[in-house]
Design a protein around this motif. Sequence first.
Motif, PDB file in Angstrom:
ATOM      1  N   CYS A 149      -6.080  10.411 -11.497  1.00 52.85           N
ATOM      2  CA  CYS A 149      -5.522   9.376 -10.755  1.00 52.85           C
ATOM      3  C   CYS A 149      -4.319   9.091  -9.618  1.00 52.85           C
ATOM      4  O   CYS A 149      -3.607   9.744  -9.551  1.00 52.85           O
ATOM      5  CB  CYS A 149      -4.708   7.976 -11.730  1.00 52.85           C
ATOM      6  N   VAL A 150      -5.263   8.813  -8.696  1.00 49.79           N
ATOM      7  CA  VAL A 150      -4.810   8.059  -7.536  1.00 49.79           C
ATOM      8  C   VAL A 150      -4.224   7.128  -7.354  1.00 49.79           C
ATOM      9  O   VAL A 150      -4.859   6.562  -6.794  1.00 49.79           O
ATOM     10  CB  VAL A 150      -5.609   8.867  -6.189  1.00 49.79           C
ATOM     11  N   PRO A 151      -2.854   7.030  -7.180  1.00 50.39           N
ATOM     12  CA  PRO A 151      -2.400   5.324  -6.971  1.00 50.39           C
ATOM     13  C   PRO A 151      -1.830   4.932  -5.635  1.00 50.39           C
ATOM     14  O   PRO A 151      -1.990   5.935  -4.474  1.00 50.39           O
ATOM     15  CB  PRO A 151      -0.924   5.329  -7.371  1.00 50.39           C
ATOM     16  N   LEU A 152      -2.707   3.890  -5.467  1.00 53.69           N
ATOM     17  CA  LEU A 152      -3.421   3.722  -4.034  1.00 53.69           C
ATOM     18  C   LEU A 152      -1.835   2.082  -3.045  1.00 53.69           C
ATOM     19  O   LEU A 152      -1.636   2.646  -2.273  1.00 53.69           O
ATOM     20  CB  LEU A 152      -4.491   2.776  -3.990  1.00 53.69           C
ATOM     21  N   ALA A 153      -1.525   1.270  -4.599  1.00 56.71           N
ATOM     22  CA  ALA A 153      -0.437   0.337  -4.286  1.00 56.71           C
ATOM     23  C   ALA A 153       0.164   0.019  -5.518  1.00 56.71           C
ATOM     24  O   ALA A 153      -0.603   0.187  -6.213  1.00 56.71           O
ATOM     25  CB  ALA A 153      -1.359  -0.706  -3.395  1.00 56.71           C
ATOM     26  N   GLY A 154       1.021  -0.973  -4.770  1.00 59.31           N
ATOM     27  CA  GLY A 154       1.877  -1.281  -6.665  1.00 59.31           C
ATOM     28  C   GLY A 154       3.515  -1.517  -5.677  1.00 59.31           C
ATOM     29  O   GLY A 154       3.656  -1.823  -5.008  1.00 59.31           O
ATOM     30  N   VAL A 155       4.031  -1.806  -6.868  1.00 56.50           N
ATOM     31  CA  VAL A 155       5.473  -2.406  -6.517  1.00 56.50           C
ATOM     32  C   VAL A 155       6.616  -1.388  -7.173  1.00 56.50           C
ATOM     33  O   VAL A 155       6.394  -1.021  -8.733  1.00 56.50           O
ATOM     34  CB  VAL A 155       5.501  -3.843  -7.488  1.00 56.50           C
ATOM     35  N   PRO A 196       1.388  -1.261   0.318  1.00 58.72           N
ATOM     36  CA  PRO A 196       0.154  -0.025   0.329  1.00 58.72           C
ATOM     37  C   PRO A 196       1.445   1.257  -0.185  1.00 58.72           C
ATOM     38  O   PRO A 196       2.121   1.554   0.447  1.00 58.72           O
ATOM     39  CB  PRO A 196      -0.831   0.231   1.527  1.00 58.72           C
ATOM     40  N   TRP A 197       0.395   1.919  -0.160  1.00 59.57           N
ATOM     41  CA  TRP A 197       1.211   3.409  -1.125  1.00 59.57           C
ATOM     42  C   TRP A 197       0.181   4.423  -0.817  1.00 59.57           C
ATOM     43  O   TRP A 197       0.647   5.765   0.710  1.00 59.57           O
ATOM     44  CB  TRP A 197       1.470   4.242  -2.419  1.00 59.57           C
ATOM     45  N   GLN A 198      -0.836   4.490   0.024  1.00 58.15           N
ATOM     46  CA  GLN A 198      -1.939   6.004   0.717  1.00 58.15           C
ATOM     47  C   GLN A 198      -2.980   4.429   1.792  1.00 58.15           C
ATOM     48  O   GLN A 198      -2.811   3.967   2.272  1.00 58.15           O
ATOM     49  CB  GLN A 198      -3.046   5.598  -0.405  1.00 58.15           C
ATOM     50  N   PRO A 199      -2.858   5.642   3.161  1.00 58.62           N
ATOM     51  CA  PRO A 199      -3.243   4.953   4.212  1.00 58.62           C
ATOM     52  C   PRO A 199      -5.038   5.168   3.598  1.00 58.62           C
ATOM     53  O   PRO A 199      -5.675   6.064   3.129  1.00 58.62           O
ATOM     54  CB  PRO A 199      -2.787   5.902   5.354  1.00 58.62           C
ATOM     55  N   GLY A 200      -5.802   4.264   4.019  1.00 61.07           N
ATOM     56  CA  GLY A 200      -7.660   4.762   3.834  1.00 61.07           C
ATOM     57  C   GLY A 200      -7.929   3.484   4.363  1.00 61.07           C
ATOM     58  O   GLY A 200      -7.323   2.000   4.655  1.00 61.07           O
ATOM     59  N   GLY A 201      -9.451   3.232   4.041  1.00 56.62           N
ATOM     60  CA  GLY A 201      -9.720   2.197   4.927  1.00 56.62           C
ATOM     61  C   GLY A 201     -10.079   0.746   4.278  1.00 56.62           C
ATOM     62  O   GLY A 201     -10.831  -0.002   4.216  1.00 56.62           O
ATOM     63  N   ALA A 202      -9.195   1.225   2.634  1.00 55.45           N
ATOM     64  CA  ALA A 202      -9.580  -0.218   2.100  1.00 55.45           C
ATOM     65  C   ALA A 202      -7.758  -0.796   2.727  1.00 55.45           C
ATOM     66  O   ALA A 202      -7.948  -1.942   1.872  1.00 55.45           O
ATOM     67  CB  ALA A 202      -9.269   0.590   0.340  1.00 55.45           C
ATOM     68  N   PHE A 203      -6.872  -0.681   2.412  1.00 51.51           N
ATOM     69  CA  PHE A 203      -5.883  -0.945   3.394  1.00 51.51           C
ATOM     70  C   PHE A 203      -5.846  -1.711   5.073  1.00 51.51           C
ATOM     71  O   PHE A 203      -4.716  -1.727   5.573  1.00 51.51           O
ATOM     72  CB  PHE A 203      -4.679  -0.683   2.493  1.00 51.51           C
ATOM     73  N   GLN A 204      -6.712  -1.462   5.250  1.00 55.32           N
ATOM     74  CA  GLN A 204      -6.920  -1.353   6.917  1.00 55.32           C
ATOM     75  C   GLN A 204      -6.281  -3.259   6.894  1.00 55.32           C
ATOM     76  O   GLN A 204      -7.537  -3.856   6.944  1.00 55.32           O
ATOM     77  CB  GLN A 204      -7.740  -1.185   7.782  1.00 55.32           C
ATOM     78  N   VAL A 258      -2.253  -0.845  -8.527  1.00 54.73           N
ATOM     79  CA  VAL A 258      -3.547   0.082  -7.820  1.00 54.73           C
ATOM     80  C   VAL A 258      -4.266   1.168  -7.921  1.00 54.73           C
ATOM     81  O   VAL A 258      -3.552   1.949  -7.329  1.00 54.73           O
ATOM     82  CB  VAL A 258      -4.625  -0.645  -6.590  1.00 54.73           C
ATOM     83  N   ALA A 259      -5.045   1.288  -8.141  1.00 50.62           N
ATOM     84  CA  ALA A 259      -5.487   3.403  -8.337  1.00 50.62           C
ATOM     85  C   ALA A 259      -6.707   3.436  -8.249  1.00 50.62           C
ATOM     86  O   ALA A 259      -7.867   2.503  -8.377  1.00 50.62           O
ATOM     87  CB  ALA A 259      -4.919   4.137  -9.888  1.00 50.62           C
ATOM     88  N   GLU A 260      -7.128   4.603  -8.062  1.00 58.75           N
ATOM     89  CA  GLU A 260      -8.338   5.068  -7.919  1.00 58.75           C
ATOM     90  C   GLU A 260      -8.497   6.479  -8.123  1.00 58.75           C
ATOM     91  O   GLU A 260      -7.854   7.270  -8.552  1.00 58.75           O
ATOM     92  CB  GLU A 260      -9.203   5.653  -6.205  1.00 58.75           C
ATOM     93  N   VAL A 261      -9.794   6.785  -9.493  1.00 56.96           N
ATOM     94  CA  VAL A 261     -10.441   8.213 -10.130  1.00 56.96           C
ATOM     95  C   VAL A 261     -11.747   8.014  -9.623  1.00 56.96           C
ATOM     96  O   VAL A 261     -12.556   7.151  -8.993  1.00 56.96           O
ATOM     97  CB  VAL A 261      -9.836   7.373 -11.567  1.00 56.96           C
ATOM     98  N   ARG A 262     -11.769   9.865  -9.256  1.00 52.48           N
ATOM     99  CA  ARG A 262     -13.099   9.498  -8.881  1.00 52.48           C
ATOM    100  C   ARG A 262     -14.108  10.443 -10.179  1.00 52.48           C
ATOM    101  O   ARG A 262     -13.476  10.573 -10.614  1.00 52.48           O
ATOM    102  CB  ARG A 262     -12.913  11.118  -8.021  1.00 52.48           C
ATOM    103  N   TYR A 263     -15.022  10.074 -10.231  1.00 55.85           N
ATOM    104  CA  TYR A 263     -15.940  10.552 -11.119  1.00 55.85           C
ATOM    105  C   TYR A 263     -17.446  10.763 -10.920  1.00 55.85           C
ATOM    106  O   TYR A 263     -18.161  10.209 -10.242  1.00 55.85           O
ATOM    107  CB  TYR A 263     -16.232   9.316 -12.491  1.00 55.85           C
ATOM    108  N   GLY A 264     -17.755  12.141 -11.059  1.00 58.17           N
ATOM    109  CA  GLY A 264     -18.873  12.830 -10.384  1.00 58.17           C
ATOM    110  C   GLY A 264     -19.221  12.262  -9.039  1.00 58.17           C
ATOM    111  O   GLY A 264     -17.475  12.718  -7.812  1.00 58.17           O
ATOM    112  N   ASN A 302     -12.495  -5.095   2.595  1.00 54.74           N
ATOM    113  CA  ASN A 302     -12.447  -3.558   2.944  1.00 54.74           C
ATOM    114  C   ASN A 302     -12.692  -2.472   1.746  1.00 54.74           C
ATOM    115  O   ASN A 302     -13.839  -1.659   1.951  1.00 54.74           O
ATOM    116  CB  ASN A 302     -11.324  -2.792   3.211  1.00 54.74           C
ATOM    117  N   LEU A 303     -12.987  -3.692   0.322  1.00 53.98           N
ATOM    118  CA  LEU A 303     -13.725  -2.037  -0.697  1.00 53.98           C
ATOM    119  C   LEU A 303     -14.668  -2.363  -0.575  1.00 53.98           C
ATOM    120  O   LEU A 303     -15.303  -1.216  -0.674  1.00 53.98           O
ATOM    121  CB  LEU A 303     -12.708  -3.061  -1.861  1.00 53.98           C
ATOM    122  N   VAL A 304     -15.233  -3.350   0.052  1.00 60.43           N
ATOM    123  CA  VAL A 304     -16.802  -3.709  -1.095  1.00 60.43           C
ATOM    124  C   VAL A 304     -17.410  -3.242   0.462  1.00 60.43           C
ATOM    125  O   VAL A 304     -18.584  -2.068   0.846  1.00 60.43           O
ATOM    126  CB  VAL A 304     -17.030  -5.285  -0.492  1.00 60.43           C
TER     127      VAL A 304
END
Length: 446
Positions: free
Chosen positions: A199-205, A154-162, A211-217, A246-248
């Motif tokens: 595009c916000v990267p969330l995890a990687g190598v 994980p690169w970013q803290p958040g609920g998805a990576f708890q 893993v990336a997140e993009v806001r849309y509306g 965690n995602l769902v």
Amino acid sequence: MNRQTLTNSLLVALVVALLLGINLLFYVKPEPDAEMDDYAADRSTHSGRPYGTLGAYLLLQESGVRVSRWEQDYRALADRQDVRVVIFVEPRTKPGARQLRALAEWIGRGGTFVMFERWWPLRLGRQQLLPGSHLLPEGSGSAFGQVPVQRAVPWQPGGAFQGVSWLGVSPKATTVIMQPAPISDTGDDFPFPFQMAACVPLAGVQDTPAVAEVRYGEGRIIHVGDPFVIANQGLAEGDNARFLLNLVRLATRDNAGQVVFDDYHHGYRTTNGGLLGLLGYFRGTPIPWMVWHIVALGLLAAYTLGRRFGRPVRLPVKPRTNALEFVTAMAQIQKAAAARDLALENLYRRFHRRLCHYTGLPTTAPLKELCLAASERSGHPMSEWQAVTERCQAVIEGRAAMGDAELLRLAQRLRALDARLPPSASVSQPETCFLASISRRLCRKP
């Protein structure tokens, strides 16, 4: 139903039963071909094979998440306000332009679209999420040692990576980039209500995002560059299962919405219980082969019955009048034509044949010999037989005239003599009744 029709029906039924028995006896379900980690892999929730997602579906179901299979077009999302998360796992067929338009509207209203994809670019408006190069290789971290696995941290803290230390991805995992979409020359692009944000990267190598997140509306798109994370063979690697939960849960925390797996683009489509649904229910069984055999036999039978083999045969002509109508018509014609001798001849000739058969003499025998033999055999006087036969013979040969009263009297005497003769195989009882009916109707007074 006559005997021939019954025999043919039983023969057809026997052939159909024989074919059904052969199908049931010799049908062997073919073994599925070995899947490859490419476009042909079945990644639906119905597949329990290595690349399927049945394990992820059961994991969410057993964890108390409202999860179901989505087997409709994306345009049906407009009528489902309870669906909050759509999980898209590298299907064989990709959504079309109209489906993407409906998907963009659904995401813009607050939906979460989680896509596990390595090849297909997601284009919503002027921007698109485009799979990039493969992740940089790194040491294997497989918990089972069956497949090589790379660690995406994980690169970013958040609920998805708890509670998530690292994600297990395959060597075929790709990074994701966002760039402007090419302008179409055909002019058939649909207008989209929103545009993708950064595009916000969330995890990687290392320094490549997986893993990336993009806001849309009001909603968001989470792109995971490898379906291995959610596949049956990779769900237990690292913290992949916890990451999915965690995602769902994060997406359905506020409104307790429903999570759906997109099985529509894997070929599982709702048919509302129609014919296709019935055939789908029997898929993988010998029932479809039986149906096709019965259809083939039906077509063959229809062709055989509808085609003439051999010379044409005349249709049977049924008489349109009964015996009484014929007798009445014949008597009226003879009476109108005053053909008394013809009527008497019709009666006498049949009586004469019966008399010859009774006495055993030929029809050319003299009347005296015939009457003598009849008298000796019946025990009645010869004069009775001779008087009637000679008078009838004289009228028929034209040597004597006859009126209606005498015709009726001769007919009655012929009936009386005929009644003394025993039944004979050469002359049937209906024929005797026929003679009596003619005599009665011929001499009936108007």
